[in-house]
Each structure stands twice: as C-alpha cells, then as structure tokens.
Design a protein around this motif. Sequence first.
Motif, PDB file in Angstrom:
ATOM      1  N   ALA A  83       0.945  -1.161  -0.029  1.00 41.14           N
ATOM      2  CA  ALA A  83      -0.085  -0.094   0.076  1.00 41.14           C
ATOM      3  C   ALA A  83       0.800   1.308   0.068  1.00 41.14           C
ATOM      4  CB  ALA A  83      -1.050  -0.088   1.136  1.00 41.14           C
ATOM      5  N   ARG A  84       1.989   1.237   0.746  1.00 42.98           N
ATOM      6  CA  ARG A  84       2.844   2.349   0.761  1.00 42.98           C
ATOM      7  C   ARG A  84       3.229   2.713  -0.719  1.00 42.98           C
ATOM      8  NH1 ARG A  84       6.057   4.892   4.786  1.00 42.98           N
ATOM      9  NH2 ARG A  84       4.068   4.262   5.966  1.00 42.98           N
ATOM     10  N   LEU A  85       3.511   1.592  -1.512  1.00 37.59           N
ATOM     11  CA  LEU A  85       4.124   1.734  -2.781  1.00 37.59           C
ATOM     12  C   LEU A  85       2.837   1.747  -3.788  1.00 37.59           C
ATOM     13  CD1 LEU A  85       6.979  -0.643  -2.529  1.00 37.59           C
ATOM     14  CD2 LEU A  85       7.339   1.852  -3.328  1.00 37.59           C
ATOM     15  N   ALA A  87       7.097  -6.028  -9.664  1.00 43.51           N
ATOM     16  CA  ALA A  87       7.447  -4.972 -10.801  1.00 43.51           C
ATOM     17  C   ALA A  87       7.974  -3.718 -10.124  1.00 43.51           C
ATOM     18  CB  ALA A  87       6.175  -4.591 -11.446  1.00 43.51           C
ATOM     19  N   VAL A  88       8.169  -3.507  -8.830  1.00 42.60           N
ATOM     20  CA  VAL A  88       8.687  -2.271  -8.208  1.00 42.60           C
ATOM     21  C   VAL A  88      10.379  -2.385  -8.595  1.00 42.60           C
ATOM     22  CG1 VAL A  88       8.815  -0.811  -6.391  1.00 42.60           C
ATOM     23  CG2 VAL A  88       6.954  -1.883  -6.529  1.00 42.60           C
ATOM     24  N   LEU A 113      12.264  -0.290  -3.986  1.00 47.02           N
ATOM     25  CA  LEU A 113      11.506  -1.356  -3.010  1.00 47.02           C
ATOM     26  C   LEU A 113      12.372  -1.405  -1.807  1.00 47.02           C
ATOM     27  CD1 LEU A 113       9.672  -3.686  -2.249  1.00 47.02           C
ATOM     28  CD2 LEU A 113      10.958  -5.243  -3.449  1.00 47.02           C
ATOM     29  N   HIS A 114      13.708  -1.617  -1.778  1.00 45.26           N
ATOM     30  CA  HIS A 114      14.616  -1.510  -0.804  1.00 45.26           C
ATOM     31  C   HIS A 114      14.525  -0.386   0.005  1.00 45.26           C
ATOM     32  CE1 HIS A 114      17.979  -2.194   1.827  1.00 45.26           C
ATOM     33  NE2 HIS A 114      18.143  -0.991   1.323  1.00 45.26           N
ATOM     34  N   ASP A 115      14.463   0.900  -0.454  1.00 44.39           N
ATOM     35  CA  ASP A 115      14.522   2.196   0.369  1.00 44.39           C
ATOM     36  C   ASP A 115      13.300   2.323   1.132  1.00 44.39           C
ATOM     37  OD1 ASP A 115      17.117   2.502  -0.587  1.00 44.39           O
ATOM     38  OD2 ASP A 115      16.553   3.993  -2.116  1.00 44.39           O
ATOM     39  N   THR A 116      12.369   2.036   0.200  1.00 42.66           N
ATOM     40  CA  THR A 116      10.966   2.045   1.035  1.00 42.66           C
ATOM     41  C   THR A 116      10.537   1.418   1.875  1.00 42.66           C
ATOM     42  OG1 THR A 116       9.996   2.955  -1.438  1.00 42.66           O
ATOM     43  CG2 THR A 116       8.560   2.391   0.377  1.00 42.66           C
ATOM     44  N   GLU A 117      10.970  -0.057   1.899  1.00 45.32           N
ATOM     45  CA  GLU A 117      10.687  -1.026   2.957  1.00 45.32           C
ATOM     46  C   GLU A 117      11.513  -0.624   4.272  1.00 45.32           C
ATOM     47  OE1 GLU A 117      11.356  -3.999   5.648  1.00 45.32           O
ATOM     48  OE2 GLU A 117      12.933  -3.686   4.086  1.00 45.32           O
ATOM     49  N   ALA A 176      12.564   2.353   5.263  1.00 42.26           N
ATOM     50  CA  ALA A 176      12.133   3.443   5.944  1.00 42.26           C
ATOM     51  C   ALA A 176      10.738   2.920   6.545  1.00 42.26           C
ATOM     52  CB  ALA A 176      11.950   4.454   4.916  1.00 42.26           C
ATOM     53  N   PHE A 177      10.043   2.033   5.943  1.00 44.14           N
ATOM     54  CA  PHE A 177       8.663   1.688   6.471  1.00 44.14           C
ATOM     55  C   PHE A 177       8.922   0.701   7.823  1.00 44.14           C
ATOM     56  CE2 PHE A 177       5.289  -1.413   6.254  1.00 44.14           C
ATOM     57  CZ  PHE A 177       4.122  -0.717   6.638  1.00 44.14           C
ATOM     58  N   ALA A 178       9.973  -0.184   7.832  1.00 42.93           N
ATOM     59  CA  ALA A 178      10.401  -1.030   8.819  1.00 42.93           C
ATOM     60  C   ALA A 178      10.594  -0.201  10.045  1.00 42.93           C
ATOM     61  CB  ALA A 178      11.608  -1.882   8.398  1.00 42.93           C
ATOM     62  N   ARG A 179      11.244   0.942   9.939  1.00 42.05           N
ATOM     63  CA  ARG A 179      11.353   1.641  11.235  1.00 42.05           C
ATOM     64  C   ARG A 179      10.136   2.192  11.648  1.00 42.05           C
ATOM     65  NH1 ARG A 179      15.724   4.211   7.694  1.00 42.05           N
ATOM     66  NH2 ARG A 179      17.666   3.293   8.133  1.00 42.05           N
ATOM     67  N   GLU A 180       9.071   2.549  11.199  1.00 45.10           N
ATOM     68  CA  GLU A 180       7.864   3.166  11.469  1.00 45.10           C
ATOM     69  C   GLU A 180       7.018   1.984  12.131  1.00 45.10           C
ATOM     70  OE1 GLU A 180       5.580   5.130   8.219  1.00 45.10           O
ATOM     71  OE2 GLU A 180       7.320   6.064   7.549  1.00 45.10           O
ATOM     72  N   TRP A 181       7.186   0.836  11.125  1.00 43.22           N
ATOM     73  CA  TRP A 181       6.511  -0.502  11.815  1.00 43.22           C
ATOM     74  C   TRP A 181       6.953  -1.038  13.017  1.00 43.22           C
ATOM     75  CZ3 TRP A 181       2.436  -3.456   9.406  1.00 43.22           C
ATOM     76  CH2 TRP A 181       2.136  -4.629  10.084  1.00 43.22           C
ATOM     77  N   GLY A 182       8.034  -1.078  13.264  1.00 44.81           N
ATOM     78  CA  GLY A 182       8.885  -1.455  14.742  1.00 44.81           C
ATOM     79  C   GLY A 182       8.498  -0.544  15.556  1.00 44.81           C
ATOM     80  N   ALA A 183       8.314   0.833  15.546  1.00 43.49           N
ATOM     81  CA  ALA A 183       8.219   1.749  16.287  1.00 43.49           C
ATOM     82  C   ALA A 183       6.601   1.698  16.856  1.00 43.49           C
ATOM     83  CB  ALA A 183       8.455   3.075  16.118  1.00 43.49           C
ATOM     84  N   GLN A 184       5.963   1.504  15.766  1.00 43.81           N
ATOM     85  CA  GLN A 184       4.373   1.411  16.222  1.00 43.81           C
ATOM     86  C   GLN A 184       3.571   0.053  16.651  1.00 43.81           C
ATOM     87  OE1 GLN A 184       2.762   2.350  12.287  1.00 43.81           O
ATOM     88  NE2 GLN A 184       3.324   4.417  12.305  1.00 43.81           N
ATOM     89  N   HIS A 185       4.592  -0.978  16.288  1.00 38.31           N
ATOM     90  CA  HIS A 185       3.992  -2.369  16.616  1.00 38.31           C
ATOM     91  C   HIS A 185       4.831  -3.012  17.870  1.00 38.31           C
ATOM     92  CE1 HIS A 185       2.088  -1.873  13.031  1.00 38.31           C
ATOM     93  NE2 HIS A 185       1.262  -2.952  13.233  1.00 38.31           N
TER      94      HIS A 185
END
Length: 547
Positions: free
Chosen positions: A272-274, A283-284, A289-293, A295-304
């Motif tokens: 969804a972020r992409l 196809a990304v 894909l690497h850079d977005t994931e 950055a997203f991992a940092r947010e996910w870890g903090a939230q969850h």
Amino acid sequence: MIGFGRRDVVRLGAGLGMGAAVLGPSLARAQGAPVARPPAGALRGLERDGVMAFKGIPYAAPPIGALRFRPPGPAPAWNGVRDATRAGAASIQTIPPWAAWLYDQPASMDEDCLTLNLWTPGLEGRRPVMVWIHGGAWRTGEGAAAGNDGAALSRLGDVVVVTVNYRLNALGFLAHPDLRDPGTGAAANWGVQDQVAALRWVRDNIAAFGGDPGNVTLFGQSAGGTSVANIAQNPANRGLVHKMIIQSGAFFGPPALPDVAGAAAYAEALAARLSTTVAGLKAVPARRLHDTELAFAREWGAQHGGRVPVLPIADGVVIPQPPRAAPLPAMPLLIGTVRDEGVFWFDLVGPDGKPVPGSRPPADEASLLVMLRALMAGNRPSSAGMAPEAVLERYKAAAAGRGTPTDPRSLWVALYTDLGFRVDATEVARAHARAGQPVFLYEFAHPLAAPAHGVPHCAEIPFVFGTNADPYFAAKSGTGPAEAALARAMMQGWARFARDGAPSSDEGGAWAPVSASGEGINVLGGPEGVRRVLPRVRGEEMAVWGA
C-alpha cells in the motif's frame, strides 16, 4: 590479511584469453591463472601464496524479473572458461553504523546477487569443505566482506572455504500467501532457499576444487548461525550438511517468529505504501523497494513494538518448525557466543574512542525494567511468571559479587547478551549432548583493542578467518602476538572440527566436549591465553533462566 582482497583489480592479459580452456590446470597455474572444471562449467581464478581463489561463481539463476519472490532457479550455463577473479555483487542493502564495524561498503550491489566465492589449497584431493553463511540480521553482509576472506583459513587448515551471497531485506524475506510458489508451496524465506541452493551447488561441484562433498561443515554467525540451524533442521536438506558451527545464533520461537499469516499484514502495508498490491511488488524497481521498505520498517517497529517480519519465518516448507522447537540433527556441533554480545548495539566504541551510534540503552532503572519486560516476553516466553524486578536484583547481585559495573547500561548489556544468545546456546548444546551427539561449547572472551572495550557481537569473526590484521580490523581486533596466537588457534580449531568433528589447536590443545548437564565451556582468548575450560560461565545469571 594475507590472501585475495575483495577489491582485487588484477586483470589477466588479453593474450591468455580462451587459451586457458585448452592449457590444462598445471600450465594455467604456472601462468598465475588456475582453471577448475566442475560440472557447472570451467572457471579461471587466481593463485596467491599457495591458495587458489575462485570468485563470483553463479550458483543459481539471477532472481530478477519473474524470479523475484521465487525459489532460486538453475544457474545459467556458459561456454569456454568463465573469469572467476572478482566477487559478484552483494545483495542490495544499507549498512547502519554499528554493522559497519564488520562490513565495509560493498564494491557493488544488485538484485542479481546469487554468487559464491571459494578458496582451496589445490584442485586435487578430498579436503573438508566449510561453507560460510554471513550474518547481518538478514539485512546486511556479503560473502566477499573483508572479515570473511577465506584464504588464511584455507591455507592453515587445508580446507576448502566457500562464502555465499543470498537475497537480503524485502527481496529475500518478504512473506505473503499471494507469493506462494506453485511448484514448492513456499511463500517466504527466499534468502534461506538461496543458501540451500548454494549447498546443492557445493554438493555437485566441489570435488573439482579438491573438496569432499561428503564432508561439508556449514558455519555462520548471528543471522548466519541461525541459518545453519534452519537449514540443518529441515529433513529435506539431509545429506547437504555433515557438521554444524553456530556462532552467536539466535534460536527464535513465538512470538518473536511469525508464520506466513502473521507476516502478511506487513507485506500488505508495504505494498500500500508503494501504491500497489503484494503481487505488484514484483514489478517495483529493486532499489525503490529496498529504500521504501527500510524506511517503513522503522515506522512499523516503532508502532508495533516488535520485530519486523522480514526474516526467516516458520512457513512449514522451508522452515518446518521454529528453531527453538526443533532438535538439531544427529551430527557434530560446535556452538558458542562472545562475552558481551550486547555491546555491539548498545555500547560500541570505535578505535578513535568515539561511541558508535546504535540502539538506545536504558537511561535509568525504570526504563531498564520496561526494556527487560519486553525482552523477556519476546525472547523467553517461559519466564512469564518471573518478575523483572527480581531478575534485575539477581543480576545486580551477581555483578557486584564479581566487582563488575551495576549501572543500567551494563546490566542491560548483560541481560541482552544472555536472553538473546548465551541461554539459547547453552540449552541447545546441552540438548545435543543429551541426545548422544558430540558437541563443543565456547565463549569468545578476547576484548577489543583499546580505547574500545568489551567483546561485542561479531568480535570473533576476524579470528575465525585470520583477518584480524586486515586494515579494516587491525585497530579494532589487535595485531599483537596474543592476537596472532589466538587467530592461529581458532582457525585450527574450526578447521579440525570440519575435518573430524573434534576441535583442537597446537597451542590450545584438544577442546573439552560439553556434558549433558551443560558443563564444559571452552573460553577462547583473553588474558589467560588462547583456551581454557570452565565448568560454566556466568553461572549465577544462567541459573536465573534455568540454563
């Protein structure tokens, strides 16, 4: 480091060309270009100081296009003699400051990364084979890193050393039912499947490099050590591995280890972020894909408040059971940890005396208790009935009794070391011994060179490979007589274990096996020499966890 550096720029003269294909190995070696002829195809390498190196060998098809998020396919064939004098690209990654202690920046990175490197003293014979799986939290590392150059280990131990690149980050460990492969049923663990494909390549080709396919030791550190357990525990991989070395490996179990369904929400949120679907992630562009994931991992870890599910998971196919729940197979095991694993993330100091940015340690006892409660819940579910306050008091008392610091940071490093690594290693060694298998338990205790301090995660790797004097490690690991002796002893210990399942060294002697009760720890390095044996290490703290 004596051997073949990862940035070798040696190029063979154009006049040699395809002539190496008809020269024969002995004449080719005389010209500085050994040629091996495995079933996979002829390869031209380099020879230096009695060791031949062959690098950048493809062991599987490039995992690009339709093969992204798919099991590794057969390696492409080639005609003539393929140049194998330079390492292949590392998997796409971003190296944080603490990981840079071990990993220099890769010379190149690409989604097309499924290659291996090998070092051998000769193309004839049947030598033990040692296959290295690098660590890095399944997010960083490569087979051609300076620390795991295999030349010195191959030379001293008379073994064939193989190092492997595999898919990392989202490209290697994203999991979702929509990614399920119709042929194998796998929907996850692409990087682990790469590692297994490399072992199959070794089985089928290593005899042409003077290696014995019937005597393969799989060894790895951190994520690589966990990978050793993951691979060895799967009955589908029987016959690929004959001995195991697990260095500072984590044995995950629920809740830290999800299944495919538990990891699916993360993949869906990333898609969804992409602005695409999970299937559309194929196809990304890889770098996006690497850079977005990341950055997203940092947010996910903090939230969850938990581990991001981009790691090996219990999918029932590639990893049938969580490592903590499955016994290791019947074969010799060498397993251990370093004295202060947690320093790597929470208290690492560089050779210049400056702190290395890492994870935030507890600022006071209140924050320490909050972190300890989460650590116990995630890493030691069986401790649910234990009060963190009581655990902390016992650790304080043990540290005070030894005269070691009792400040929140020091106590946290000790707790993180034990619950992340030492307890698991002790329990796995004890269980393997009770099953009647030969097992050797170690603790690496050689501190970093001043002004750095402690014995952090990864500190043993330059000694296992004899690369402690490499410019990348010299100021951190040390280059004095004690370090040289320790490197010799550890290379001999690892290589002799690979040869006959019993580690020993000229200076340190034969290692003591661990008993069924968990006693008999081979302490490596430190002020008392290359090796000594203690019944237990940190016995008071281990008793807290019943280990």
